[in-house]
Design a protein around this motif. Structure first.
Motif, PDB file in Angstrom:
ATOM      1  N   SER A  13       0.823  -1.202   0.000  1.00 50.63           N
ATOM      2  CA  SER A  13       0.000   0.000   0.000  1.00 50.63           C
ATOM      3  C   SER A  13       0.865   1.263   0.000  1.00 50.63           C
ATOM      4  O   SER A  13       0.347   2.353   0.171  1.00 50.63           O
ATOM      5  CB  SER A  13      -0.928   0.008   1.214  1.00 50.63           C
ATOM      6  N   TYR A  15       2.953   2.352  -2.591  1.00 53.68           N
ATOM      7  CA  TYR A  15       3.420   2.781  -3.899  1.00 53.68           C
ATOM      8  C   TYR A  15       3.330   4.295  -4.018  1.00 53.68           C
ATOM      9  O   TYR A  15       2.505   4.933  -3.377  1.00 53.68           O
ATOM     10  CB  TYR A  15       2.568   2.164  -5.018  1.00 53.68           C
ATOM     11  N   ASP A  16       4.174   4.853  -4.869  1.00 50.79           N
ATOM     12  CA  ASP A  16       4.027   6.256  -5.219  1.00 50.79           C
ATOM     13  C   ASP A  16       2.732   6.391  -6.014  1.00 50.79           C
ATOM     14  O   ASP A  16       2.369   5.499  -6.776  1.00 50.79           O
ATOM     15  CB  ASP A  16       5.201   6.726  -6.078  1.00 50.79           C
ATOM     16  N   THR A  17       2.046   7.487  -5.838  1.00 47.80           N
ATOM     17  CA  THR A  17       0.797   7.732  -6.561  1.00 47.80           C
ATOM     18  C   THR A  17       0.997   8.891  -7.513  1.00 47.80           C
ATOM     19  O   THR A  17       1.446   9.960  -7.117  1.00 47.80           O
ATOM     20  CB  THR A  17      -0.346   8.062  -5.581  1.00 47.80           C
ATOM     21  N   GLU A  18       0.672   8.651  -8.761  1.00 48.80           N
ATOM     22  CA  GLU A  18       0.724   9.695  -9.785  1.00 48.80           C
ATOM     23  C   GLU A  18      -0.712   9.969 -10.222  1.00 48.80           C
ATOM     24  O   GLU A  18      -1.404   9.071 -10.687  1.00 48.80           O
ATOM     25  CB  GLU A  18       1.561   9.212 -10.971  1.00 48.80           C
ATOM     26  N   GLU A  19      -1.170  11.187 -10.042  1.00 49.67           N
ATOM     27  CA  GLU A  19      -2.539  11.556 -10.401  1.00 49.67           C
ATOM     28  C   GLU A  19      -2.520  12.651 -11.444  1.00 49.67           C
ATOM     29  O   GLU A  19      -1.706  13.568 -11.388  1.00 49.67           O
ATOM     30  CB  GLU A  19      -3.309  12.040  -9.176  1.00 49.67           C
ATOM     31  N   LYS A  32      -5.154   7.628 -11.835  1.00 51.33           N
ATOM     32  CA  LYS A  32      -4.390   7.468 -10.611  1.00 51.33           C
ATOM     33  C   LYS A  32      -3.547   6.215 -10.827  1.00 51.33           C
ATOM     34  O   LYS A  32      -4.061   5.113 -10.985  1.00 51.33           O
ATOM     35  CB  LYS A  32      -5.329   7.294  -9.412  1.00 51.33           C
ATOM     36  N   TYR A  34      -0.349   3.782  -9.571  1.00 54.50           N
ATOM     37  CA  TYR A  34       0.436   3.367  -8.412  1.00 54.50           C
ATOM     38  C   TYR A  34       1.672   2.636  -8.921  1.00 54.50           C
ATOM     39  O   TYR A  34       1.558   1.643  -9.635  1.00 54.50           O
ATOM     40  CB  TYR A  34      -0.386   2.429  -7.526  1.00 54.50           C
ATOM     41  N   ARG A 189      -2.789  -1.051  -4.834  1.00 54.64           N
ATOM     42  CA  ARG A 189      -2.079   0.184  -4.537  1.00 54.64           C
ATOM     43  C   ARG A 189      -1.145   0.011  -3.374  1.00 54.64           C
ATOM     44  O   ARG A 189      -1.212  -0.862  -2.602  1.00 54.64           O
ATOM     45  CB  ARG A 189      -3.017   1.340  -4.285  1.00 54.64           C
TER      46      ARG A 189
END
Length: 189
Positions: A13, A15-19, A32, A34, A189
């Motif tokens: 849980s 992970y980097d999140t790219e939005e 979104k 992950y 994620r």
């Protein structure tokens, strides 16, 4: 380790999140992603969606579908593939699902000043809606005289499928992609 969910330790849980949110295909696209890898996978996602839109949208003047609608013929591989995937649905629904709806859907003029067409206008164009008049042969597709394809019923879902396929191949472990009302979700994620 939970006894209720014994496999929770398999999923991370952190992970980097790219939005990112952009406009494409005439709607809002949100993503979104992950991952631990390339922090700019969203650029590739946008490129995939833009390429698809520039191929199958009847609202893009020089798209393969617009050229097919103008000339009655195309040899574009993506157009052929989408038609091949959609034909069984048209057959299974007895034509209730029909990509040749273009002349009728144009009556609403969503590209300009939207309006509600009359029943008479709709009835006049209904004879052009006939998926059986679309012929595929030797790597080319032809439409009947006056027919126009409209991939609006499948375009956004196809965009989600293509993006998810790409992200999986790029080893992105999870994503949520929304293209209008179509949503692609995979991984964790």
């Amino acid at each position: 380790r939970s006894t209720l969910f014994p496999y929770t330790t398999l999923f991370r849980s952190d992970y980097d999140t790219e939005e990112k949110m952009v406009t494409a295909m005439g709607t809002l696209v949100s993503m979104k992603l992950y991952h631990d890898g390339d922090p700019n996978q969203s650029a590739a996602v946008i490129e995939i969606i833009s390429t698809l839109e520039n191929t199958i949208s009847r609202h893009v003047d020089d798209s393969a579908v617009s050229l097919l609608n103008a000339t009655g013929a195309s040899s574009d591989a993506t157009v052929l593939e989408v038609l091949a995937q959609c034909r069984p649905i048209s057959e299974a629904t007895g034509g209730a699902f029909d990509l040749t709806i273009g002349p009728v859907s144009s009556l609403w003029n969503f590209d300009g000043e939207p309006r509600l067409p009359s029943e008479k206008e709709i009835r006049a164009l209904l004879p052009l809606v006939d998926y059986t008049a679309v012929q595929e042969k030797d790597g080319a597709v032809t439409c009947g005289k006056g027919q126009q394809l409209d991939f609006g019923a499948v375009g956004k879902g196809l965009a989600c499928d293509l993006v998810c396929t790409y992200l999986k191949s790029a080893d992105v472990p999870g994503a949520v992609i929304s293209v209008g009302g179509s949503i692609g979700v995979f991984g964790s994620r």
